[in-house]
Design an enzyme around this catalytic site. Sequence first.
Site, mmCIF file in Angstrom:
data_model
loop_
_atom_site.group_PDB
_atom_site.id
_atom_site.type_symbol
_atom_site.label_atom_id
_atom_site.label_comp_id
_atom_site.label_asym_id
_atom_site.label_seq_id
_atom_site.Cartn_x
_atom_site.Cartn_y
_atom_site.Cartn_z
ATOM 1 N N PRO A 116 58.029 76.738 87.545
ATOM 2 C CG PRO A 116 59.268 75.113 86.434
ATOM 3 C CD PRO A 116 59.302 76.025 87.611
ATOM 4 C CD GLU A 117 52.200 78.974 88.790
ATOM 5 O OE1 GLU A 117 50.971 78.794 88.839
ATOM 6 O OE2 GLU A 117 52.720 80.092 88.917
ATOM 7 N NE ARG A 166 67.706 81.126 93.037
ATOM 8 C CZ ARG A 166 66.679 81.779 93.561
ATOM 9 N NH1 ARG A 166 65.812 82.402 92.795
ATOM 10 N NH2 ARG A 166 66.519 81.818 94.862
#
Length: 279
Positions: free
Chosen positions: A2-3, A112
């Site tokens: 996510p940015e 992750r």
Amino acid sequence: MPELPEVETIKRGLQRLVTGKIISEAHLFDKRAVLSPEPALFKRRISGRRVLSVERRGKYILMKLTDDKLLVIHLRMTGQLIYFPNNMRPEKSTRVLFKFITSDELHFNDLRRFGTLWLINSADKSLLKGLSSLGPEPLSAKFNLSAFTQLLKNKKQRKIKALLLDQACIAGLGNIYTDEILYRAAIHPACRAGSLTTKEIGELYETLRTTLLEAIELGGTSTKDYLNTWGETGYFQFYLQVYGRRNQPCLRCSTPIERTVIAGRGTYFCPSCQRYYVK
Ligand SMILES: [Zn+2]
């Protein structure tokens, strides 16, 4: 990962959904998700706190709680914050589950497992190195064209993509948006910051802001794991012009898009529209 637009979308969702609510308890299914304090203390300190506000700084989410506590969240690669209005069974990937006294819940899912949480005193914010070393917010009033021009001047030798990715230079950009911004501004990602003309700097600055604003408007980009607080995808992936389009024709000139590695990251560009040159 996510940015800025994705984290901003999540922040807006949280603002609406959890501001004013009191956390009754936190379940830690994966204790390593919390970097500080130790799990037992984290659980004890967070229960009974009310959420006063939710802010974003770069890719960090900052939840201000009562008694000057601050819950800091970084989603890293695959972190998600999903809100449920009622009790919901945690998933395999749920690492932390927050329950509110209103019996709604916030699940921190993270396939992750790179995401991280901290519960700190607001006054100790400067102790979180990644957070305190962040550069300016690209959508803030302070980040004007002259500030951007100065930044490029100070980092003349840096490749422009590496500079844009550097969180200490500008906060919040990642691999997808840097590629999109450079493509839209027709600047080769390997160009040195000092080689850009005044006109190119102006175009890059405008493109940077409009691309981020457009992506926020569309709720971010869902290429892999990103979901908003309701568990929904964003829509900016339908407007990506270069990222992930290797060997497909450039939308402007039909030249096949190429992929290379810059600053250790897979980088997509059009070899014809984004010419590399040295000034
Ligand atoms: Zn092209």
